[in-house]
Structures are given as C-alpha cells and as structure tokens.
Design a protein around this motif. Structure first.
Motif, PDB file in Angstrom:
ATOM      1  N   ASN A 104       0.821  -1.203   0.000  1.00 18.65           N
ATOM      2  CA  ASN A 104       0.000   0.000   0.000  1.00 18.65           C
ATOM      3  C   ASN A 104       0.858   1.258   0.000  1.00 18.65           C
ATOM      4  OD1 ASN A 104      -2.388  -1.451  -0.002  1.00 18.65           O
ATOM      5  ND2 ASN A 104      -2.555  -1.481   2.232  1.00 18.65           N
ATOM      6  N   ASN A 105       1.996   1.181   0.648  1.00 16.10           N
ATOM      7  CA  ASN A 105       2.848   2.354   0.795  1.00 16.10           C
ATOM      8  C   ASN A 105       3.370   2.860  -0.537  1.00 16.10           C
ATOM      9  OD1 ASN A 105       4.320   4.156   2.659  1.00 16.10           O
ATOM     10  ND2 ASN A 105       6.110   3.231   1.694  1.00 16.10           N
ATOM     11  N   SER A 106       3.407   1.993  -1.513  1.00 15.18           N
ATOM     12  CA  SER A 106       3.985   2.378  -2.804  1.00 15.18           C
ATOM     13  C   SER A 106       2.963   2.942  -3.769  1.00 15.18           C
ATOM     14  CB  SER A 106       4.670   1.167  -3.444  1.00 15.18           C
ATOM     15  OG  SER A 106       3.707   0.176  -3.738  1.00 15.18           O
ATOM     16  N   ILE A 156      14.571   0.689  -1.733  1.00 18.33           N
ATOM     17  CA  ILE A 156      15.072   1.170  -0.448  1.00 18.33           C
ATOM     18  C   ILE A 156      13.919   1.274   0.539  1.00 18.33           C
ATOM     19  CG2 ILE A 156      14.812   3.588  -1.170  1.00 18.33           C
ATOM     20  CD1 ILE A 156      17.290   4.216   0.537  1.00 18.33           C
ATOM     21  N   ILE A 157      14.210   0.935   1.805  1.00 18.80           N
ATOM     22  CA  ILE A 157      13.199   1.005   2.853  1.00 18.80           C
ATOM     23  C   ILE A 157      13.841   1.601   4.098  1.00 18.80           C
ATOM     24  CG2 ILE A 157      13.641  -1.363   3.642  1.00 18.80           C
ATOM     25  CD1 ILE A 157      10.607  -1.544   4.214  1.00 18.80           C
ATOM     26  N   ASN A 172       8.876   1.016  12.657  1.00 23.67           N
ATOM     27  CA  ASN A 172       7.834   1.475  11.748  1.00 23.67           C
ATOM     28  C   ASN A 172       8.462   1.961  10.444  1.00 23.67           C
ATOM     29  OD1 ASN A 172       5.731   1.103  13.699  1.00 23.67           O
ATOM     30  ND2 ASN A 172       6.414   3.008  14.695  1.00 23.67           N
ATOM     31  N   ILE A 173       7.715   1.782   9.375  1.00 26.01           N
ATOM     32  CA  ILE A 173       8.225   2.206   8.073  1.00 26.01           C
ATOM     33  C   ILE A 173       8.157   3.725   7.968  1.00 26.01           C
ATOM     34  CG2 ILE A 173       7.909   2.070   5.583  1.00 26.01           C
ATOM     35  CD1 ILE A 173       6.612  -0.634   5.984  1.00 26.01           C
ATOM     36  N   VAL A 174       9.287   4.326   7.656  1.00 26.24           N
ATOM     37  CA  VAL A 174       9.325   5.766   7.395  1.00 26.24           C
ATOM     38  C   VAL A 174       9.023   6.018   5.927  1.00 26.24           C
ATOM     39  CG1 VAL A 174      10.740   7.841   7.470  1.00 26.24           C
ATOM     40  CG2 VAL A 174      10.979   6.110   9.256  1.00 26.24           C
ATOM     41  N   PHE A 175       9.641   5.256   5.070  1.00 21.98           N
ATOM     42  CA  PHE A 175       9.318   5.306   3.642  1.00 21.98           C
ATOM     43  C   PHE A 175       9.826   4.031   2.992  1.00 21.98           C
ATOM     44  CE2 PHE A 175      13.390   7.668   3.956  1.00 21.98           C
ATOM     45  CZ  PHE A 175      14.184   6.912   3.111  1.00 21.98           C
ATOM     46  N   HIS A 176       9.261   3.742   1.857  1.00 25.79           N
ATOM     47  CA  HIS A 176       9.698   2.610   1.041  1.00 25.79           C
ATOM     48  C   HIS A 176       9.513   2.984  -0.419  1.00 25.79           C
ATOM     49  CE1 HIS A 176       8.819  -1.481  -0.907  1.00 25.79           C
ATOM     50  NE2 HIS A 176      10.125  -1.324  -0.835  1.00 25.79           N
ATOM     51  N   TYR A 177      10.600   2.958  -1.160  1.00 31.73           N
ATOM     52  CA  TYR A 177      10.546   3.304  -2.570  1.00 31.73           C
ATOM     53  C   TYR A 177      11.145   2.174  -3.389  1.00 31.73           C
ATOM     54  CZ  TYR A 177       9.628   7.996  -0.878  1.00 31.73           C
ATOM     55  OH  TYR A 177       9.081   9.076  -0.254  1.00 31.73           O
ATOM     56  N   ASN A 178      10.454   1.865  -4.467  1.00 32.61           N
ATOM     57  CA  ASN A 178      10.957   0.876  -5.402  1.00 32.61           C
ATOM     58  C   ASN A 178      10.593   1.312  -6.815  1.00 32.61           C
ATOM     59  OD1 ASN A 178       8.238   0.272  -5.660  1.00 32.61           O
ATOM     60  ND2 ASN A 178       8.343  -1.514  -4.324  1.00 32.61           N
ATOM     61  N   LYS A 179      10.767   0.423  -7.742  1.00 30.08           N
ATOM     62  CA  LYS A 179      10.552   0.788  -9.142  1.00 30.08           C
ATOM     63  C   LYS A 179       9.088   1.084  -9.434  1.00 30.08           C
ATOM     64  CE  LYS A 179      12.190  -0.571 -13.728  1.00 30.08           C
ATOM     65  NZ  LYS A 179      12.899  -1.609 -14.513  1.00 30.08           N
ATOM     66  N   GLU A 180       8.173   0.579  -8.601  1.00 27.27           N
ATOM     67  CA  GLU A 180       6.756   0.788  -8.860  1.00 27.27           C
ATOM     68  C   GLU A 180       6.304   2.208  -8.543  1.00 27.27           C
ATOM     69  OE1 GLU A 180       4.401  -2.066  -6.858  1.00 27.27           O
ATOM     70  OE2 GLU A 180       5.300  -3.803  -7.842  1.00 27.27           O
ATOM     71  N   ASN A 181       6.943   2.853  -7.559  1.00 33.26           N
ATOM     72  CA  ASN A 181       6.432   4.180  -7.192  1.00 33.26           C
ATOM     73  C   ASN A 181       7.433   5.315  -7.380  1.00 33.26           C
ATOM     74  OD1 ASN A 181       8.122   3.566  -5.072  1.00 33.26           O
ATOM     75  ND2 ASN A 181       6.738   4.260  -3.479  1.00 33.26           N
ATOM     76  N   GLU A 182       8.706   5.079  -7.476  1.00 38.92           N
ATOM     77  CA  GLU A 182       9.635   6.209  -7.635  1.00 38.92           C
ATOM     78  C   GLU A 182      10.936   5.834  -8.316  1.00 38.92           C
ATOM     79  OE1 GLU A 182       9.608   9.530  -7.145  1.00 38.92           O
ATOM     80  OE2 GLU A 182       7.491   9.333  -6.776  1.00 38.92           O
ATOM     81  N   LEU A 183      11.545   4.732  -7.914  1.00 44.89           N
ATOM     82  CA  LEU A 183      12.924   4.472  -8.309  1.00 44.89           C
ATOM     83  C   LEU A 183      13.034   4.011  -9.751  1.00 44.89           C
ATOM     84  CD1 LEU A 183      14.402   2.686  -5.167  1.00 44.89           C
ATOM     85  CD2 LEU A 183      14.075   5.125  -5.612  1.00 44.89           C
ATOM     86  N   GLN A 184      14.220   4.264 -10.328  1.00 45.79           N
ATOM     87  CA  GLN A 184      14.501   3.784 -11.673  1.00 45.79           C
ATOM     88  C   GLN A 184      14.920   2.320 -11.687  1.00 45.79           C
ATOM     89  OE1 GLN A 184      16.797   7.021 -14.011  1.00 45.79           O
ATOM     90  NE2 GLN A 184      17.147   7.551 -11.875  1.00 45.79           N
TER      91      GLN A 184
END
Length: 937
Positions: free
Chosen positions: A15-17, A268-269, A276-288
């Motif tokens: 959900n976070n992504s 990256i997470i 607790n999760i502060v942020f999580h970014y992967n190719k689906e929502n931000e990263l290349q």
C-alpha cells in the motif's frame, strides 16, 4: 504470529507504494551523460556529490553534472573524499585520487604504480575510508593503508567480503570468521559468533542503544548485537521476511536513529527506531531500479542512491514537515475533511478515504460517490458531502443520499436554529431540517434560481449568496424559509475601482466580508451599504486582494489570492499574520478559482491541488529558512569577445579586471539541493542596473557588451517559499578601450599639443611665407622695375655702345679711306709728296685707327652693357690675348667681320683669320657657331 506480522508488513509495503508522499528526484544517464550503473557515493565540504560509475567518476554540484573518465577506462567501484576535498577512487587494479584544479576541473593521480606488485590478478577495490591523514583501500583479499605517500598492506587470509567505517574506525568481516576492527596496522577481533558463519555481511552500524550494533546480512535478514552481553536479536521482526526475500545490499543509520536499507530486489526502505516504516521506494512508485548499489547521506540529511540504473535523490523531511500526496487515481482534489479518525478526500473522481493514523495506506474510493465532489464539511457530528449529483451524509463507509439536487456547493447552519441547514447548488437554495435526530431534505427557496457557490448568514439573519460568476445577493427569507422577502444584487461593489472582480461574501468574526480581487469590503448595516473594510485591508497587506476566505479555527482564517495563501489571527484589537504559503510551494498546481485549504487540526492543513494534495504543518515557522545559510558558488567564469576568444578566470578570486574587447561574460554557479524544493536564480549588476533579473532555473548567466566601468555582479538563489540565499558578489572592472586609457589620453594631449604646436608653426610659416611672398613680390616688382630700368639703361648703353661703335667704325673707315687716298696720292706724286709729310700723316691716321682711347671708350660702354663678360671669359680662357678679347667683345654685340675689320684696323680676311685662331683657343669644333657661343657665354 510472526507469519501474520510478516503478512501485515507485506500489505503495508504494498500500500505504501501506491501514493507519492515525498518528492524524489531521479537522474538518468541522459542527465549525467555516463553509464547507467553506479556503485558508490560520497560528498565533499563544498557541496559536490561524487558517484562511481562504470565509465569513471561523476561530480554533481547541485545544478550541473560532470563526468571524468579514468585514464585506463576502468570501472570505478568506490569513492571517498577526505577533509581536504581530495577524492579517492578505486576499481579494477586501479587506485588513486583526484585533485581540484583552479578552473574547477579534476585531475587524476594514480597510486597504482606504488603497490601494483602486490595485486592479485583480479584485484578490485570495493571500499575506501579516509580517516585523518590515513586512507584505507579495501579489496576482497587485503587492506591497503596509504599514509605519508607510502603503502602498508594487511593480508589476514580469507575472504574480506565487507568493510565499513564507524566513527573513526574501520571494521572488516572475514567470511566464516567474524568481524574485525582495524587497530593501527593490524586487525583485532570485534565480533566472533557462530551465527556469522556462512553469512555474507552487507551492513554494520552502531545503534542508538549503548553497546548495540545492527548487522545486516545478504540473505538472512537484519539483526542487533550487544557486544557487552553478546546477545543477538532479530531486528524489526515484522520486516524480516521482506529483508530476507529482497536481500540487503547496503545500509546506513541516520542521526535520528532511522535505519535505511538498500536491497537488491525491492529498492530502499527506511525504519524508525521502533521498526515502523518511514518510507519505502521501489521501481513501482519512484525508483529507476530496484537494485541499490550505494547509499549516502549528505550534510543536509538528504539521501542519495547509486542504483544499478540511475541515481536518486530523496530529500530530508526537515524543511517544512510537508508531504505531497499525488496519484493519477485521486485526480484533482477540491475538498477534504477529518471525520471519525478517517481522512476524506473529495476529488473530481469521487470521495476517497484513508486512516488518519496511517497515511502510508492506500486510499479507498467510497462506492456511490464516483464523480465530482465540491464540498466536505462536518456538521452536527456528521460529514456532509456536496456532489455533482446531489448531497450525501457519510458515516464510516456508509453513503446516504440526502438530496439529488445537482451541483451541491457549500452548506451552512442557520444562526437562529441549529436544526436547519442552507445549501447552495447549481440552480436552487436548499433547506435541510433535522427531524427526530435525522437530517432530511425540507424544501427549496422559491423565487430564487441561481448558481450559488457560497452561502453565509449575517448577524441580522440576512442570507448572503455568492454567485459563481455574477456577484453577491443579499436575501431576506420569510419565517418559513421557503421564499424570498427581499433581494438585493451587488454585481460590482465599487464602480471607481479598476480591475475589480465579481464579489464573493464570507463571514469573518461574525461580520460579512466581501472580496473583490483588489481590496476587502464589508456590509454597513446602519446605512445598508457596502463600504471598504479599511482596518482589515491595512493588516492584510497584499492579501487584501484575496478572492476567497476559509475559516480555520479559533479566530483564524485563510485568505487566498493569486500569489498564494496566508493565515491570519483576527481579533477585535489585533490582526496577526500567522503563516504564509506562496503558490510556488505547490509548484503552481492549485486549481484556479477553486483553491482550497482545509484545517484538519492545529498542526495539519490540507491544500487541494490539481493532482493530489499537500499535507502541511502551519505551526512550523522555518520552511525554506535554511536557504539563508547557503550562498551560490561560482564554478566557472570566463570573458570573451565577438570572435569567442576567451579569458578563463580563477573562480576563487573576487575581483576581475578585464580588457575592453572581452566584455561578454559567462558565469556558471552551483547551489546545493537543500530539500528537493525547486530553486531558481537571479542576478543583478550593480552599477549597470539596480533591479534583480527575472528568475532562471539554471544559474548560468551570459551578459554581452558590458560597457567600460566598475560593477558588482551579484547572484542569489530563491526557493519556492520566496526565501533567499546569501548573495555571492564579484567585482568586475571592464577596462576602457586602449583609446580611452589614461596613457592614450596622455598621448592624445601630447598629439594635440604637438598638432597645436605644428599648426602654430605651420600657421607661422604660412604667415612668414605669405609675408615672404609679399616681400618677394615686392622685390620682384622692385627687381622688375630695376631690371626694366637696367634694361632701359642697358638698351641705352647698348645704343650708346652701338652708337659709339658705329662712330668708331665710321671714323676708322674714313681714316682708312683717307689713308688709301693719301697712299694713292703718294704713288701719284711720288717724290713731289715729301716722305716726311707722308709718313707723319700715315702714322697719325694709323694711330687714330687703333687708338687706345677708342678702345677704352668702347670697353667702358661694353662693361656696362655686358657686366664682367671679359673678366669671366679671361678667367676661363686665360690664353686669350687682349686682341682676342676685343674680337670676342665685338662678336658679343653681334658685329660682322666687315664691321670688325675697321675696329681692328685690319682687313676682313684678317678678321676671318683671327676668328679661326680664336675658335681654336676656345676649343670649338667645326659644328659650333662661334658667335652663338660668345653671345650665350
């Protein structure tokens, strides 16, 4: 239980992504012009960020990328910058450092030749650590310690699969043996535990708890280890399966104690201290790319990622505590509300909801609400939603239709009866009543059909209805609230004001305030008229031009104009501006004419945007203030002429003195990325203009044809909070052209003086020449007169000479004739003519024929007519006899031989003979005429 926790964690991660809640900047190879793959990142103290890339070293100054290939074109794996900004890099069988040149380039110095003999065939360096004056290079087999321009080598045996720096110490893991600490020039055990066997360590960092360290493994998850108790624990239990599945590759720990993990398979997470999760970014929502090969945190606590494909920048959340939620699913947001601990977002797609205490969750679209939402408002502990197709009451996820009148805009409570609500729609004013604890549609107000957007009651019970386009209506309703008693329309509230817009009515501290786009007005109930609200205008300053006013809470109101929004605390005795947001904060994505801000609570507001919303903390007073802590840095400077001949300047200097022909400048600046907010730049040339230039996205300034003079070139950065950085200044002296220099001016004075002197001399000379000409003319006239006189005298003398000569000739002819006659008589008389008398007479005749007196007379007259002729002739031909000179004199006056004969007392033949002898003495050949020679001599 652990499986359930892991499952919940995976759901949260998924959900976070879905919603973008923080601005990440991505840099691809098109931006930095190198290979896609990057390995390592580090920073210097001048605002540069460095990345190791497959093609060499990358440098980023916050604005401009530069790439520096390695001499052997090898891949660089690791970079580290020391306190003196010397950049150390390492790769395949290569290590060395880069130093800055005066023109802000980097020059590489290889150190390979010092230690190459110790390299294995496949030696490759994966980490570098700079500690004071010591540099440690880490390969999988050795540690190379560079100090005092010499290398020491530590080869402990085994596979050195990981190394890191904690504080000022280097830690190394040896596969199947444990973790060791570098002390001086040897490795000493730090953690030896059977758990570490057969595990590849990828992350080691000191936790905030005493004596505790995080240990991240490639395929076995994340742990904490207490070196005092030797206790090993699983860290962040709910995330363990995620970390095992996606493989830890890199990690750092922030000053706040947040753990940031870069994975091989899922980006990256970040976790806070509680897991607790502060942020999580992967190719689906931000990263290349999902593969993180390097992580670094700069001085501003921004996160930089070196990815398998590209580079990412994750801004710190310190500045402003703001979060942007943007999603194509949400669409344009028009309203929002917090109700029963759920956040409701009204958009052009429908009504979305999400738990307020977990905004990392996914927004859910409530069924039956699809379409345009205009208004969300909590009244009587219920959430009223104005929809394009009617009005709804929301209770949790239940949607109850209250009316079907299209275009339900704002709704307000009747001031005298809390069980009555009035709402404006596309065509009608609607009355709702609360009956038996339930809100129901009651009736429409007859006789009034208009497109009403805002409705407000004043203290007298008048209903002020704001038309979307055509001003404000002041309505008086009957007691049954079903018809209009009186109506007054205010289309343009001030006929004298230019650029005034259609007014809208709002209530501020119980008083009706009308906006006009120029200034605020209010209703004067004593005189039943609209008047300027002078006191409010004075305190609102620029926001007196607001077109919308939104109630916040506790005497606080948001005023919205074309440039932004501001919150004012308005009380009877004072008005204070509490907060201001320029439009640039929202990247100009506010919805024109439908701007809206929703006060969730004291510390949270929602600003509606075209593609989502912004969640802001209005109590934060320091948004953008860090700009003032930084100043643009000059990275490149040169001056050139029209032919592009350049003079490259040293950027560390503060005064540039430039030849006049190089009066075109180019300055390139850098500025750090502070928190991801857009930054613009402007310049001012003091001495040429007192105005700042228009904002530019790039700090590259080219100014042409700067006139001679002394100037101060000033540059500053501006963020989207309209906060300014420090000002960088350079003094520029554009020298005058050579023909305007003091030397040239001195030369001009000398030349002018010389010209004046020369002119004076020429003038004097001309005057003298003129006078001379006059004198000469007079002299010529005198000479002419003299010559004429002389000519006359000469003529006279010549005549005298001719006359005297003719007289002599005649006399001599007579004497010779007489002589001949006497001779004939003597011959005839013989002795009868006595010889004595005959001889005496002949002698007397001969004496008179050749007498000197005649010659002297002739000579005197001749000399007067032919001055110095005889003397000159005698001086040139000294062998001439007096008889010769006499012949020459006679020839000079052009006498014939016949005329000369009597003068000389000889025969004509004698004269001819004499002439012949004279020719020889004068050296004349047969072709030369003797008379012409004598006359022209």
């Amino acid at each position: 239980m652990q499986r359930v926790m892991s499952l919940l964690f995976v759901i949260i991660i998924a959900n976070n992504s879905l919603v973008k809640a923080q601005t990440i900047r991505s840099f691809s190879k098109k931006d930095y012009h190198a290979s896609s793959q990057n390995w390592s990142v580090d920073f210097d103290n001048e605002g540069h960020t460095y990345f190791c890339n497959n093609t060499g070293l990358l440098q980023f100054d916050g604005v401009t990328w530069k790439s520096f290939p390695t001499p052997n074109s090898s891949t660089l794996r690791t970079v580290s910058v020391d306190a003196n900004n010397k950049v150390y890099t390492g790769g395949y069988r290569e290590l060395g450092y880069w130093k800055h040149t005066p023109d802000n380039e980097l020059k590489y110095q290889s150190l390979t030749n010092k230690v190459e003999k110790n390299f294995t065939p496949n030696e490759e360096f994966w980490n570098i650590f700079t500690i004071n004056d010591r540099v440690v290079f880490h390969s999988f087999s050795k540690l190379y310690i560079y100090e005092n321009d010499d290398f020491s080598i530590i080869q402990p045996g085994g596979f050195l699969n990981f190394a890191t720096q904690i504080n000022n110490s280097v830690y190394v893991t040896i596969y199947n043996r444990g973790i060791y600490k570098l002390y001086q020039k040897q490795l000493i055990p730090f953690i030896e535990n059977d758990f570490l066997k057969d595990k590849l360590i990828r992350f080691l960092a000191q936790a905030t708890e005493p004596d505790t360290y995080f240990i991240g493994t490639e395929s076995n998850g994340l742990y904490t280890y207490n070196i005092r108790t030797n206790e090993l624990k699983t860290a962040f239990t709910q995330a363990q399966s995620f970390l095992i599945k996606n493989q830890i590759n890199k990690g750092i720990i922030t000053p706040e104690g947040h753990v940031i993990i870069g994975t091989i398979l899922d980006g990256i997470i970040a976790f806070d201290r509680k897991g607790n999760i502060v942020f999580h970014y992967n190719k689906e929502n931000e990263l290349q790319s999902n593969t993180v090969l390097g992580i670094g945190m700069d001085q501003l606590k921004n996160i930089w990622l070196a990815l398998d494909n590209g580079i990412e920048f994750i801004p710190s959340s310190i500045d402003g505590k703001k979060r942007f939620f943007q999603s194509e699913e949400l669409g344009a947001v028009y309203s929002a509300a917090l109700y029963n601990n759920l956040l409701y977002i009204g958009t052009n797609q429908g009504l979305y909801t999400m738990p307020w205490n977990d905004l990392s969750n996914q927004f859910q679209l409530l069924d039956k609400t699809q379409g345009q939402i205009w208004d969300c408002k909590e009244l009587d502990n219920r959430l009223f939603v104005g929809h394009n197709s009617g009005t709804f009451i929301i209770d949790q996820n239940d949607v109850e239709a209250l009316s079907s009148f299209a275009g339900a805009y704002s709704i307000t409570r009747h001031p005298l009866n809390p069980n009555i609500l009035i709402q404006g729609t596309y065509n009608d004013l609607i009355v709702y009543k609360k009956i038996n604890g339930k809100w129901q549609f009651s009736n429409t107000i007859k006789g009034f059909n208009n497109l009403i957007r805002y409705v407000e009651f004043d203290h007298l019970g008048n209903l002020w209805a704001s038309h979307v386009y055509r001003g404000v209506y002041k309505l008086r309703l009957n007691e049954e609230l079903d018809s209009i008693v009186s109506s007054r329309h205010y289309d343009k509230i001030d006929q004298t004001e230019e650029n005034i817009s259609s007014p809208k009515a709002f209530k501020v501290e119980g008083r009706i305030v009308l906006t006009s786009g120029v200034r605020m007005y209010t209703y004067d109930d004593l005189n039943d008229t609209i008047i300027p609200y002078s006191e409010l205008n004075r305190y609102l300053e620029d926001f007196k031009s607001s077109h919308r006013i939104v109630y916040a809470n506790k005497h606080q109101y948001w005023f919205i104009n074309k440039s932004g929004m501001a919150c004012f605390d308005i009380r009877p005795d004072t008005i204070i501006k509490l907060k201001q947001y320029p439009n640039t904060v929202f990247q100009n994505q506010l919805i024109p004419t439908h701007e809206n801000v929703v006060q969730i609570n004291d510390s949270n507001i929602i600003v509606c945007m075209e593609n989502g919303f912004a969640l802001l903390n209005p109590l934060n007073k320091s948004e953008g203030d860090r700009m003032s802590n930084y100043t643009p840095v000059l990275r490149q400077a040169y001056f050139n002429d029209e032919k592009d001949e350049r003079m490259v300047m040293n950027t560390s200097e503060h005064i540039y003195s430039i030849p006049n022909r190089l009066n075109n400048l180019m300055f390139r600046y850098s500025f750090p990325i502070i928190n991801g907010d857009p930054t613009s730049f402007q310049y001012k040339i003091q001495g040429l203009s007192n105005e700042w230039s228009t904002l530019s996205e790039k700090p590259i300034f080219e100014i042409t044809r700067i006139p001679p003079g002394e100037y101060t070139f000033m540059v500053r950065a501006v963020n989207n909070w309209n906060k300014y950085s420090g000002i960088h200044q350079i003094k520029i002296i554009i020298n005058k052209p050579w023909y305007q220099s003091w030397k040239a001016i001195l030369l001009y004075f000398i030349i002018i003086a010389a010209l004046l002197t020369l002119s004076r001399r020429i003038t004097t000379r001309k005057i003298k020449l003129k006078e001379k000409r006059k004198r000469e003319e007079k002299e010529r006239e005198v000479t002419k007169l003299r010559n004429e006189k002389l000519s006359a005298e000469l003529t006279h003398k010549s005549q005298q000479l001719a006359g005297s000569t003719m007289g002599i000739i005649k006399k001599n002819e007579f004497l010779m004739s007489l002589k001949d006659k006497i001779k004939r008589q003597k011959e005839a008389l013989g002795t009868r003519y006595p010889d004595k008398y005959y001889t005496d007479l002949i002698n007397k005749i001969d004496e008179n024929i050749s007498g000197q007196d005649d010659w002297h007379l002739f000579e005197a007259n001749f000399e007067q007519a032919h001055e110095k002729f005889l003397k000159t002739l005698k001086s040139k031909f000294p062998e001439l006899t007096p008889s010769d000179l006499r012949l020459c004199a006679y020839l000079r006056i052009n006498l014939t031989s016949k005329d000369i004969a009597p003068l000389l007392g000889i025969s004509v033949r004698g004269v001819e003979n004499h002439r012949y002898r004279l020719r020889k003495k004068l050296g004349l050949n047969g072709d030369k005429n003797l008379v012409e020679f004598i006359i022209n001599f």
